[in-house]
Write an enzyme that holds these catalytic residues in place. Sequence first.
Site, PDB file in Angstrom:
ATOM      1  N   LEU A  14      44.771  32.928 -14.313  1.00 52.04           N
ATOM      2  CA  LEU A  14      45.259  33.793 -12.959  1.00 52.04           C
ATOM      3  C   LEU A  14      45.128  35.222 -13.540  1.00 52.04           C
ATOM      4  O   LEU A  14      45.836  36.188 -12.745  1.00 52.04           O
ATOM      5  CB  LEU A  14      46.629  33.064 -12.541  1.00 52.04           C
ATOM      6  CG  LEU A  14      46.549  31.997 -12.013  1.00 52.04           C
ATOM      7  CD1 LEU A  14      47.895  31.445 -11.510  1.00 52.04           C
ATOM      8  CD2 LEU A  14      45.608  31.663 -10.930  1.00 52.04           C
ATOM      9  N   TYR A 146      48.006  45.015 -31.040  1.00 56.20           N
ATOM     10  CA  TYR A 146      46.783  44.201 -30.563  1.00 56.20           C
ATOM     11  C   TYR A 146      45.568  44.444 -31.127  1.00 56.20           C
ATOM     12  O   TYR A 146      45.013  43.350 -31.131  1.00 56.20           O
ATOM     13  CB  TYR A 146      46.746  45.118 -29.083  1.00 56.20           C
ATOM     14  CG  TYR A 146      45.818  44.542 -28.139  1.00 56.20           C
ATOM     15  CD1 TYR A 146      45.770  43.409 -27.627  1.00 56.20           C
ATOM     16  CD2 TYR A 146      44.657  45.646 -27.813  1.00 56.20           C
ATOM     17  CE1 TYR A 146      44.814  42.954 -26.586  1.00 56.20           C
ATOM     18  CE2 TYR A 146      43.751  45.141 -26.806  1.00 56.20           C
ATOM     19  CZ  TYR A 146      43.755  43.828 -26.471  1.00 56.20           C
ATOM     20  OH  TYR A 146      42.811  43.373 -25.429  1.00 56.20           O
TER      21      TYR A 146
HETATM   22  C1  AKB Z   1      43.848  47.284 -23.134  1.00 60.74           C
HETATM   23  O1  AKB Z   1      44.152  48.527 -22.714  1.00 60.74           O
HETATM   24  O2  AKB Z   1      44.994  46.812 -23.739  1.00 60.74           O
HETATM   25  C2  AKB Z   1      42.767  46.559 -22.785  1.00 60.74           C
HETATM   26  C3  AKB Z   1      41.375  46.840 -23.824  1.00 60.74           C
HETATM   27  C4  AKB Z   1      40.817  47.841 -23.953  1.00 60.74           C
HETATM   28  O3  AKB Z   1      41.355  45.716 -24.624  1.00 60.74           O
HETATM   29  N1  AKB Z   1      42.207  47.133 -21.432  1.00 60.74           N
END
Ligand code: AKB
Length: 321
Positions: A14, A146
Amino acid sequence: MKYSTEKILITGALGQIGTELTNRLVAIHGAENVVASGLDRWDKNLSSAGFYERMDVTNTQLVRQVIKDYEITTVYHLASLLSGTSEKQPLFAWRLNVEPLLNFCEMAKEGIISKIFWPSSIAVFGKGISKNDVAQDVVLNPTTVYGISKLAGEKWCEYYHDKFDVDVRSIRYPGLISWKTPAGGGTTDYAVEIFYEAIEQGRYTSFISEDTAMPMLYMDDAINATLQLMNAPKESLSVHSSYNLGGMSFTPKQLANEIKKEMPDFEIDYQPDFRQAIADSWPSSIDDSVAKKDWGLSYDFGISEMTKDMLKNLKNKLGKA
Ligand code: AKB
């Protein structure tokens, strides 16, 4: 009823990519062959999948049961915490972004599933790498939670492929722009928010500074690329970590100027926040020639086609046409 040799599970179904990918997979394979899953309640207006499993993808046993119950062959594992949110919940980001991928790779190694798609990101590059036309095979040096989790995931994909012949395929997505489902928690999200605010308020305050260029991609092109990669013959693939994908590259100011061509009264100002440092550590543009050569990557949308399409569809969606 469509005949398909594939039974597909989508995690994060989703979300921004998940909703559109699910509907495309249903159109190709038939609703009865597509199982959507996620943490939220099923929204049948968003997803045309034949089945929905409300599940936490970090629950290894539950995921294994769902794979078994539906006799899943192919997994599009999209559930992930994006760059902005990951900085706020680093340990959870690591758990969500890495561990379920390992669970799927283990199931492929055991012969329970046969193919996996997993999204990486331009966040893997990081500091000390040239900003422009960043090549496929550069040293990776992410400085964000990330980016670290995506780099680890890429290396696991490569490891499972090289050591156990697991068919796991991946793309380093740039910022994704779409009108059907909003983005959430990313650094490139300004390029989606700007359209909502332009239509609803006539103005936008950008959390990224005016001259920061980042690679971006329109969702139609992202879905096409994902399906192209998944349908490519295995022998044609030379990258088993994750493929560079460049899309287009622009700054907030350049995007605002495109919007002004369609909405002359639109105004923008800039108040960079913590996400500026993340953007500063990412490339401005990417060299995706390896994906073009290996599996025929191509794009239909540049900045002006994308801007026109976004404004048209979003105005309809928001009842402002
Ligand atoms: C983010 O901005 O975290 C994502 C990506 C570029 O992986 N859109």
